[in-house]
Enzyme design. Structure first.
Site, PDB file in Angstrom:
ATOM      1  N   GLY A  25       0.794  -1.306  -0.004  1.00 28.14           N
ATOM      2  CA  GLY A  25      -0.053   0.050   0.081  1.00 28.14           C
ATOM      3  C   GLY A  25       0.858   1.254  -0.183  1.00 28.14           C
ATOM      4  N   SER A  26       0.243   2.415  -0.165  1.00 28.11           N
ATOM      5  CA  SER A  26       0.935   3.631  -0.218  1.00 28.11           C
ATOM      6  C   SER A  26       1.694   3.791   1.120  1.00 28.11           C
ATOM      7  CB  SER A  26       0.128   4.703  -0.316  1.00 28.11           C
ATOM      8  OG  SER A  26      -0.991   4.958   0.777  1.00 28.11           O
ATOM      9  N   THR A  27       1.203   3.536   2.400  1.00 30.29           N
ATOM     10  CA  THR A  27       2.161   3.876   3.447  1.00 30.29           C
ATOM     11  C   THR A  27       3.140   3.096   3.521  1.00 30.29           C
ATOM     12  OG1 THR A  27       0.021   4.461   4.615  1.00 30.29           O
ATOM     13  CG2 THR A  27       2.092   4.295   6.090  1.00 30.29           C
ATOM     14  N   ALA A  70      -2.929   0.377   7.307  1.00 29.45           N
ATOM     15  CA  ALA A  70      -4.057  -0.312   7.672  1.00 29.45           C
ATOM     16  C   ALA A  70      -5.185   0.747   7.300  1.00 29.45           C
ATOM     17  CB  ALA A  70      -4.317   0.012   9.313  1.00 29.45           C
ATOM     18  N   ASP A  71      -6.401   0.080   6.931  1.00 29.26           N
ATOM     19  CA  ASP A  71      -7.306   0.959   6.376  1.00 29.26           C
ATOM     20  C   ASP A  71      -8.377   1.669   7.683  1.00 29.26           C
ATOM     21  OD1 ASP A  71      -7.046   0.389   3.466  1.00 29.26           O
ATOM     22  OD2 ASP A  71      -7.835  -1.810   4.052  1.00 29.26           O
ATOM     23  N   LYS A 112      -8.146  -4.213   7.232  1.00 29.51           N
ATOM     24  CA  LYS A 112      -7.176  -4.073   5.981  1.00 29.51           C
ATOM     25  C   LYS A 112      -7.719  -4.857   4.968  1.00 29.51           C
ATOM     26  CE  LYS A 112      -2.658  -5.104   6.865  1.00 29.51           C
ATOM     27  NZ  LYS A 112      -2.525  -3.918   6.007  1.00 29.51           N
ATOM     28  N   GLY A 134      -5.870  -2.727  -0.537  1.00 29.26           N
ATOM     29  CA  GLY A 134      -4.955  -2.889  -1.667  1.00 29.26           C
ATOM     30  C   GLY A 134      -4.842  -4.237  -2.119  1.00 29.26           C
ATOM     31  N   GLU A 166      -0.637 -10.443   3.721  1.00 31.02           N
ATOM     32  CA  GLU A 166      -0.490  -9.767   4.660  1.00 31.02           C
ATOM     33  C   GLU A 166      -0.741 -10.434   5.804  1.00 31.02           C
ATOM     34  OE1 GLU A 166      -1.374  -5.442   2.623  1.00 31.02           O
ATOM     35  OE2 GLU A 166      -2.863  -6.355   3.887  1.00 31.02           O
ATOM     36  N   LYS A 202      -6.949   7.030   9.810  1.00 31.90           N
ATOM     37  CA  LYS A 202      -7.207   5.817   9.786  1.00 31.90           C
ATOM     38  C   LYS A 202      -7.548   5.331  11.297  1.00 31.90           C
ATOM     39  CE  LYS A 202      -5.910   4.962   5.632  1.00 31.90           C
ATOM     40  NZ  LYS A 202      -5.244   6.440   5.287  1.00 31.90           N
TER      41      LYS A 202
END
Length: 231
Positions: free
Chosen positions: A41-43, A95-96, A106, A109, A115, A133
Protein backbone atom coordinates in the site's frame (compact mmCIF):
# COMPACT_ATOMS: atom_id res chain seq x y z
CA UNK A 1 -1.19 0.87 26.47
CA UNK A 2 1.48 3.59 26.23
CA UNK A 3 1.32 6.66 24.00
CA UNK A 4 4.09 9.10 23.18
CA UNK A 5 4.73 11.77 20.54
CA UNK A 6 7.71 12.53 18.32
CA UNK A 7 6.98 16.11 17.32
CA UNK A 8 7.70 17.55 13.90
CA UNK A 9 6.95 21.17 14.75
CA UNK A 10 3.97 23.19 13.53
CA UNK A 11 4.52 22.64 9.81
CA UNK A 12 1.29 21.72 8.02
CA UNK A 13 1.70 18.30 6.43
CA UNK A 14 -0.26 16.64 3.64
CA UNK A 15 -1.67 13.15 4.11
CA UNK A 16 1.14 11.70 2.00
CA UNK A 17 3.72 13.52 4.12
CA UNK A 18 2.15 12.02 7.25
CA UNK A 19 2.41 8.58 5.66
CA UNK A 20 6.04 9.24 4.80
CA UNK A 21 6.75 10.33 8.38
CA UNK A 22 5.45 7.09 9.88
CA UNK A 23 7.12 5.00 7.20
CA UNK A 24 10.49 6.43 8.14
CA UNK A 25 9.71 6.31 11.86
CA UNK A 26 9.25 2.54 11.56
CA UNK A 27 12.96 2.16 10.75
CA UNK A 28 13.72 2.39 14.49
CA UNK A 29 12.24 -1.12 14.88
CA UNK A 30 14.42 -2.72 12.19
CA UNK A 31 17.31 -4.67 13.65
CA UNK A 32 20.52 -5.17 11.63
CA UNK A 33 21.03 -8.68 10.30
CA UNK A 34 17.33 -9.56 10.26
CA UNK A 35 14.66 -10.32 7.69
CA UNK A 36 11.79 -7.83 7.70
CA UNK A 37 8.15 -8.54 6.90
CA UNK A 38 6.80 -5.87 4.57
CA UNK A 39 3.21 -4.94 3.79
CA UNK A 40 1.50 -3.39 0.79
CA UNK A 41 0.00 0.00 0.00
CA UNK A 42 0.89 3.67 -0.15
CA UNK A 43 2.10 3.91 3.46
CA UNK A 44 4.06 0.65 3.25
CA UNK A 45 5.69 2.02 0.08
CA UNK A 46 7.19 4.85 2.13
CA UNK A 47 8.55 2.30 4.60
CA UNK A 48 10.10 0.35 1.72
CA UNK A 49 11.83 3.53 0.54
CA UNK A 50 13.18 4.04 4.05
CA UNK A 51 14.23 0.39 4.29
CA UNK A 52 16.28 0.89 1.16
CA UNK A 53 18.69 3.02 3.20
CA UNK A 54 19.41 -0.07 5.33
CA UNK A 55 19.74 -2.61 2.53
CA UNK A 56 23.35 -3.30 3.45
CA UNK A 57 22.47 -3.91 7.10
CA UNK A 58 19.58 -6.38 6.77
CA UNK A 59 19.41 -9.84 5.23
CA UNK A 60 16.32 -8.96 3.23
CA UNK A 61 12.54 -8.94 3.38
CA UNK A 62 9.46 -11.11 3.03
CA UNK A 63 6.92 -9.34 0.83
CA UNK A 64 3.12 -9.45 0.96
CA UNK A 65 2.50 -8.64 -2.71
CA UNK A 66 4.00 -8.62 -6.17
CA UNK A 67 3.98 -4.81 -6.12
CA UNK A 68 5.99 -4.63 -2.89
CA UNK A 69 8.35 -7.33 -4.16
CA UNK A 70 9.07 -5.31 -7.29
CA UNK A 71 9.74 -2.17 -5.27
CA UNK A 72 11.99 -3.97 -2.79
CA UNK A 73 14.03 -5.54 -5.57
CA UNK A 74 14.34 -2.19 -7.36
CA UNK A 75 16.04 -0.85 -4.22
CA UNK A 76 18.44 -3.78 -4.07
CA UNK A 77 16.74 -5.56 -1.15
CA UNK A 78 16.72 -9.35 -1.37
CA UNK A 79 13.21 -10.82 -1.15
CA UNK A 80 12.76 -14.18 0.57
CA UNK A 81 9.87 -16.56 0.06
CA UNK A 82 8.10 -17.10 3.38
CA UNK A 83 8.89 -20.82 3.08
CA UNK A 84 12.59 -19.95 3.38
CA UNK A 85 12.14 -18.14 6.69
CA UNK A 86 11.78 -19.70 10.14
CA UNK A 87 10.62 -16.52 11.86
CA UNK A 88 10.31 -12.77 11.46
CA UNK A 89 11.14 -10.19 14.08
CA UNK A 90 8.77 -7.56 12.75
CA UNK A 91 6.09 -7.01 10.14
CA UNK A 92 5.43 -3.42 9.04
CA UNK A 93 2.23 -2.48 7.23
CA UNK A 94 -0.49 0.13 7.00
CA UNK A 95 -4.19 -0.13 7.81
CA UNK A 96 -7.48 1.04 6.36
CA UNK A 97 -8.85 1.51 9.88
CA UNK A 98 -7.42 0.95 13.36
CA UNK A 99 -9.31 1.21 16.65
CA UNK A 100 -8.33 1.73 20.27
CA UNK A 101 -7.86 -2.01 20.77
CA UNK A 102 -5.14 -1.98 18.06
CA UNK A 103 -7.42 -4.03 15.82
CA UNK A 104 -7.72 -3.23 12.14
CA UNK A 105 -9.54 -3.52 8.89
CA UNK A 106 -7.08 -4.14 6.09
CA UNK A 107 -7.25 -5.20 2.48
CA UNK A 108 -7.93 -2.04 0.51
CA UNK A 109 -4.88 -2.91 -1.57
CA UNK A 110 -6.19 -6.45 -2.22
CA UNK A 111 -3.19 -8.11 -0.54
CA UNK A 112 -4.90 -9.04 2.73
CA UNK A 113 -4.41 -12.82 2.67
CA UNK A 114 -0.64 -12.67 2.28
CA UNK A 115 -0.47 -9.74 4.70
CA UNK A 116 -2.35 -11.70 7.35
CA UNK A 117 -0.18 -14.79 6.92
CA UNK A 118 3.11 -12.88 7.16
CA UNK A 119 1.88 -10.88 10.16
CA UNK A 120 0.96 -14.11 11.95
CA UNK A 121 4.56 -15.31 11.64
CA UNK A 122 6.10 -12.08 12.94
CA UNK A 123 6.93 -11.55 16.60
CA UNK A 124 5.85 -7.90 16.42
CA UNK A 125 3.41 -6.10 14.12
CA UNK A 126 4.19 -2.42 13.54
CA UNK A 127 1.16 -0.62 12.09
CA UNK A 128 1.93 2.64 10.28
CA UNK A 129 -0.93 4.99 9.41
CA UNK A 130 -1.98 8.60 9.23
CA UNK A 131 -4.47 9.91 11.81
CA UNK A 132 -7.44 9.62 9.43
CA UNK A 133 -7.28 5.83 9.88
CA UNK A 134 -7.99 5.99 13.63
CA UNK A 135 -11.61 5.13 14.47
CA UNK A 136 -13.69 4.20 17.51
CA UNK A 137 -15.77 1.61 15.65
CA UNK A 138 -14.40 -0.43 12.76
CA UNK A 139 -16.55 -0.77 9.67
CA UNK A 140 -16.99 2.63 8.04
CA UNK A 141 -14.35 1.48 5.57
CA UNK A 142 -15.82 -1.55 3.79
CA UNK A 143 -14.42 -4.88 4.95
CA UNK A 144 -12.51 -6.54 2.06
CA UNK A 145 -13.00 -10.29 1.76
CA UNK A 146 -10.80 -12.33 -0.58
CA UNK A 147 -12.73 -15.17 -2.22
CA UNK A 148 -11.93 -17.90 -4.73
CA UNK A 149 -13.85 -16.95 -7.91
CA UNK A 150 -16.22 -19.94 -7.92
CA UNK A 151 -17.36 -19.12 -4.37
CA UNK A 152 -18.09 -15.42 -4.92
CA UNK A 153 -21.89 -15.67 -5.01
CA UNK A 154 -22.09 -18.19 -2.17
CA UNK A 155 -19.87 -16.06 0.05
CA UNK A 156 -21.84 -12.94 -0.84
CA UNK A 157 -25.07 -14.61 0.30
CA UNK A 158 -23.49 -15.55 3.63
CA UNK A 159 -22.25 -11.99 4.09
CA UNK A 160 -25.77 -10.69 3.57
CA UNK A 161 -26.97 -13.07 6.31
CA UNK A 162 -24.39 -11.50 8.62
CA UNK A 163 -25.89 -8.08 7.93
CA UNK A 164 -23.38 -6.89 5.35
CA UNK A 165 -23.83 -5.45 1.87
CA UNK A 166 -21.16 -7.10 -0.30
CA UNK A 167 -19.97 -5.34 -3.43
CA UNK A 168 -17.85 -7.14 -6.03
CA UNK A 169 -14.65 -5.18 -6.71
CA UNK A 170 -14.81 -5.18 -10.48
CA UNK A 171 -11.64 -5.80 -12.44
CA UNK A 172 -9.49 -6.72 -9.44
CA UNK A 173 -7.70 -10.07 -9.26
CA UNK A 174 -5.42 -10.67 -6.28
CA UNK A 175 -1.88 -12.02 -6.52
CA UNK A 176 -3.41 -15.35 -5.46
CA UNK A 177 -5.81 -15.35 -8.43
CA UNK A 178 -8.85 -14.56 -6.28
CA UNK A 179 -11.47 -11.81 -6.26
CA UNK A 180 -12.49 -9.25 -3.64
CA UNK A 181 -15.87 -8.54 -2.08
CA UNK A 182 -16.04 -5.20 -0.24
CA UNK A 183 -18.59 -5.52 2.55
CA UNK A 184 -20.41 -2.39 3.64
CA UNK A 185 -22.45 -1.93 6.80
CA UNK A 186 -20.43 -4.24 9.05
CA UNK A 187 -19.91 -2.20 12.21
CA UNK A 188 -17.40 -4.01 14.41
CA UNK A 189 -17.50 -2.89 18.00
CA UNK A 190 -14.49 -4.64 19.49
CA UNK A 191 -12.95 -7.91 20.67
CA UNK A 192 -16.35 -9.57 21.24
CA UNK A 193 -16.88 -9.78 17.46
CA UNK A 194 -14.77 -12.95 17.30
CA UNK A 195 -17.59 -15.19 16.09
CA UNK A 196 -17.97 -13.31 12.84
CA UNK A 197 -14.33 -13.91 12.01
CA UNK A 198 -14.76 -17.67 12.33
CA UNK A 199 -17.77 -17.57 10.00
CA UNK A 200 -15.70 -15.58 7.55
CA UNK A 201 -13.04 -18.30 7.54
CA UNK A 202 -15.51 -21.17 7.37
CA UNK A 203 -17.04 -20.26 4.03
CA UNK A 204 -13.71 -19.95 2.31
CA UNK A 205 -13.59 -16.20 2.34
CA UNK A 206 -10.58 -14.52 3.91
CA UNK A 207 -10.64 -11.17 5.62
CA UNK A 208 -8.67 -9.15 8.16
CA UNK A 209 -11.30 -8.88 10.87
CA UNK A 210 -10.88 -7.55 14.41
CA UNK A 211 -10.18 -10.99 15.85
CA UNK A 212 -7.17 -11.51 13.61
CA UNK A 213 -3.70 -10.37 14.59
CA UNK A 214 -3.76 -6.87 16.01
CA UNK A 215 -0.89 -4.40 16.03
CA UNK A 216 1.69 -4.46 18.81
CA UNK A 217 2.85 -0.94 18.00
CA UNK A 218 1.00 1.75 16.05
CA UNK A 219 2.83 4.72 14.58
CA UNK A 220 0.21 7.36 13.79
CA UNK A 221 1.05 10.41 11.69
CA UNK A 222 -0.63 13.51 13.13
CA UNK A 223 -0.24 17.27 12.58
CA UNK A 224 1.62 17.34 15.92
CA UNK A 225 4.07 14.61 14.95
CA UNK A 226 4.28 10.82 14.99
CA UNK A 227 2.27 9.33 17.83
CA UNK A 228 3.52 5.97 19.10
CA UNK A 229 0.99 3.64 20.71
CA UNK A 230 2.30 0.49 22.36
CA UNK A 231 -0.13 -2.30 23.17
Amino acid sequence: MRVKFHTTGETIMTQDELKKAVGWAALQYVQPGTIVGVGTGSTAAHFINALGTMKGQIEGAVSSSDASTEKLKSLGIHVFDLNEVDSLGIYVDGADEINGHMQMIKGGGAALTREKIIASVAEKFICIADASKQVDILGKFPLPVEVIPMARSAVARQLVKLGGRPEYRQGVVTDNGNVILDVHGMEILGPDSDGKRHKCDSWRGDCWFVANRGADVALIGTPDGVKTIVK
